[in-house]
Design an enzyme around this catalytic site. Structure first.
Site, PDB file in Angstrom:
ATOM      1  N   GLU A 178       0.828  -1.223   0.000  1.00 17.25           N
ATOM      2  CA  GLU A 178       0.000   0.000   0.000  1.00 17.25           C
ATOM      3  C   GLU A 178       0.861   1.272   0.000  1.00 17.25           C
ATOM      4  O   GLU A 178       0.653   2.192   0.789  1.00 17.25           O
ATOM      5  CB  GLU A 178      -0.939  -0.007   1.199  1.00 17.25           C
ATOM      6  CG  GLU A 178      -1.972  -1.094   1.126  1.00 17.25           C
ATOM      7  CD  GLU A 178      -3.138  -0.881   2.076  1.00 17.25           C
ATOM      8  OE1 GLU A 178      -2.929  -0.290   3.149  1.00 17.25           O
ATOM      9  OE2 GLU A 178      -4.250  -1.308   1.743  1.00 17.25           O
ATOM     10  N   GLU A 386      -5.907  -8.125  -1.104  1.00 23.10           N
ATOM     11  CA  GLU A 386      -6.629  -7.781   0.126  1.00 23.10           C
ATOM     12  C   GLU A 386      -8.051  -7.336  -0.211  1.00 23.10           C
ATOM     13  O   GLU A 386      -8.218  -6.440  -1.030  1.00 23.10           O
ATOM     14  CB  GLU A 386      -5.963  -6.625   0.900  1.00 23.10           C
ATOM     15  CG  GLU A 386      -4.635  -6.959   1.507  1.00 23.10           C
ATOM     16  CD  GLU A 386      -4.091  -5.829   2.360  1.00 23.10           C
ATOM     17  OE1 GLU A 386      -4.893  -5.060   2.919  1.00 23.10           O
ATOM     18  OE2 GLU A 386      -2.855  -5.706   2.441  1.00 23.10           O
TER      19      GLU A 386
HETATM   20  C1  BGP Z   1      -4.496  -2.460   4.847  1.00 29.71           C
HETATM   21  C2  BGP Z   1      -3.249  -3.230   5.222  1.00 29.71           C
HETATM   22  C3  BGP Z   1      -3.448  -4.511   5.925  1.00 29.71           C
HETATM   23  C4  BGP Z   1      -4.760  -4.641   6.685  1.00 29.71           C
HETATM   24  C5  BGP Z   1      -5.936  -3.953   6.024  1.00 29.71           C
HETATM   25  C6  BGP Z   1      -7.177  -3.915   6.896  1.00 29.71           C
HETATM   26  O1  BGP Z   1      -4.174  -1.139   5.063  1.00 29.71           O
HETATM   27  O2  BGP Z   1      -2.477  -3.502   4.058  1.00 29.71           O
HETATM   28  O3  BGP Z   1      -2.318  -4.634   6.759  1.00 29.71           O
HETATM   29  O4  BGP Z   1      -4.612  -4.310   7.991  1.00 29.71           O
HETATM   30  O5  BGP Z   1      -5.624  -2.662   5.626  1.00 29.71           O
HETATM   31  O6  BGP Z   1      -7.109  -2.778   7.723  1.00 29.71           O
HETATM   32  P1  BGP Z   1      -7.355  -2.908   9.278  1.00 29.71           P
HETATM   33  O7  BGP Z   1      -6.466  -3.995   9.735  1.00 29.71           O
HETATM   34  O8  BGP Z   1      -7.023  -1.576   9.829  1.00 29.71           O
HETATM   35  O9  BGP Z   1      -8.822  -3.267   9.437  1.00 29.71           O
END
Ligand code: BGP
Length: 488
Positions: A178, A386
């Site tokens: 990201e 993701e």
């Molecule tokens: C993105 C990241 C992941 C994951 C996801 C979900 O930013 O790449 O690491 O965490 O978000 O977000 P969160 O865990 O804050 O719900």
């Protein structure tokens, strides 16, 4: 039910990250990472970045879900669902504890040898992220994080070490997770502080101006892109079969109204982020960025050699995270401009539902985004690495978890990804849902923001048995994979 079926070689699976799952934060020579100094927050309280590890603070990444010791059992559950691929990251600080160490830490290298052997034994393709918000904390305190050009060499040395070590065990690699998050400069400073910390190890005190933050972020982003391009070139020399991917969080950015100024705001909001994928994929900065650098003096330290490296080190595929969509409007009395992110204001999209953490639920937005990326980068292979639905789960008396809300979110999003692939012709090569097993939330540090087909009995304070329980979505996703996405 779309009645659509994905190709047989489509990479169905799931994704986690070392710092959110492994725990064992200081075991077998591992050094302190920037994730190890993040305290727990929640839906309304931001996480804090402490100066080093402070006794008595709650650092949820220190224990994660003990994946460092349970990965064999957990991977067996992924194999039971029929996973074709599994994404995780290598914790940089298991390999180079301080980031500037002369030699790598053999215990860390061996740990991932064993993990990747287990994945391959189970017939699961590893998809490995080199830097997932996990850079060594020492590179921040000693060198100032990615604003320092020396980070390129440290990052390339670490990457080359693991690419060589696992040249016959891992095919799919991702450089920076990201990478464009940090461009959200206009966010409230607590959000923005978190984003430039996790991407680049940059820290600001309250006196830092937006202009200073922007110049810093463009500089750090440039060095990260040069490092990525160098890694791509090295990787292809180490193993010509390697597939090296960029990784961005993507989403359509809707104009709040049909007002022309709001449309311009949406376009400028896109341009604030998409230069990262342009450089990763096309090998050069887009003209709106060059014009911005000229006009504002934000120009990072870019050498001719850098530009050559960027041109020759373009990625093999684009991996994306997709969760939610955003809407923006032109700030009152301002013309939307990259120079001044406050000229673009986020607005709540009340026309679509949202999760308990306020993340919008917009499956069609995924189809739109995939088409938009295909228009920008024709036929470039895309992997969704993701997509998931963070929610509060309840364990019933008999130990079952009826997460029909998660099934609803995932089936709707997979359906749109299938339409983009089969009807719209997008070259989608995989779908890895985020958090197939509950892990520590990146944004809030909570366990209670659960994504898993597998529930983990740990709470936000790290208490619990750590026991794994299958949710209803476990069998649902198993059937999705078994029917190549036909039965949603
Ligand atoms: C993105 C990241 C992941 C994951 C996801 C979900 O930013 O790449 O690491 O965490 O978000 O977000 P969160 O865990 O804050 O719900």
């Amino acid at each position: 039910m779309t009645g659509l079926k994905m190709p047989k070689d489509f990479l169905w699976g799931g994704a986690i990250a070392a710092h959110q799952a492994e725990g064992a934060w200081d075991v077998d020579g591992k050094g302190v990472s920037i994730a190890d100094v993040l305290t727990a927050g929640n839906a309304t309280t931001p996480r804090t970045i402490t100066d080093g590890v402070i006794a008595g603070e709650n650092y949820p990444n220190h224990h994660g879900i003990y994946f460092h010791d349970t990965y064999k059992e957990d991977l067996a559950l992924m194999a039971e669902m029929g996973f074709k691929a599994f994404r995780t990251s290598i914790a940089w600080t298991r390999i180079f504890p301080n980031g500037d160490d002369a030699e790598p830490n053999e215990a860390g290298l061996q740990f991932y040898d064993d993990m990747f052997d287990e994945m391959n034994r189970l017939g699961i393709e590893p998809v490995i992220t080199l830097n997932h918000f996990e850079m060594p904390y020492h590179l921040v305190t000693e060198y100032g994080g990615w604003r320092n050009r020396r980070l390129i060499d440290f990052s390339v040395k670490y990457s080359e070490t693991v690419l060589k070590r696992y040249r016959n065990k891992v095919k799919y690699w991702i450089t920076h997770n990201e990478i464009s998050n940090q461009a959200n400069i206009s966010e409230a400073s607590t959000v923005q502080d978190f984003l430039v910390w996790t991407n680049s190890g940059l820290r600001y005190d309250e006196t830092a101006t937006i202009a200073e933050r922007m110049a810093d972020m463009y500089q750090a982003g440039h060095y990260e892109l040069v490092a990525s391009a160098k890694v791509v070139q090295l990787a292809h020399q180490i193993n010509p079969d390697f597939q090296i991917g960029a990784m961005l969080n993507v989403s359509p950015i809707y104009p709040a109204t049909p007002l022309p100024a709001d449309m311009l705001a949406a376009q400028k909001a896109e341009q604030l982020r998409k230069w990262f994928s342009d450089v990763h994929i096309r090998g050069a900065y887009p003209s709106e960025l060059e014009a911005l650098f000229e006009r504002t003096g934000y120009r990072p330290d870019i050498t001719d050699e850098d530009r050559q490296i960027l041109k020759e080190g373009t990625v093999d595929y684009l991996s994306i995270s997709y969760y939610a969509t955003f809407a923006v409007k032109a700030a009152d009395g301002k013309t939307p401009a990259l120079d001044d992110p406050s000229s673009i204001e986020s607005v709540k999209n009340t026309l679509i539902p949202a999760s308990d953490w306020g993340w919008t639920i917009d499956p069609e937005g995924l189809r739109y985004t995939l088409n938009q990326l295909n228009n920008l980068y024709p036929n470039l292979p895309i992997m969704i690495v993701e997509n998931g639905f963070g929610a509060y789960d309840t364990v019933t008396a008999d130990g079952s978890i009826h997460d029909d809300y998660r099934i609803a979110y995932l089936s709707a999003h997979i359906a749109e990804a299938e339409k983009a692939t089969i009807i719209d012709g997008v070259n989608l090569i995989g779908y890895l849902s985020w958090g197939p097993i509950d892990i520590v939330s990146a944004g809030t540090g909570e366990m209670s923001k659960r994504y898993g087909y597998i529930y983990v009995d740990l709470d936000d304070e790290g208490h619990g048995s750590g026991k794994r329980l299958k949710t209803d979505s476990f069998n649902w996703y198993q059937n999705v994979i078994k029917t190549q996405g036909e039965n949603l």
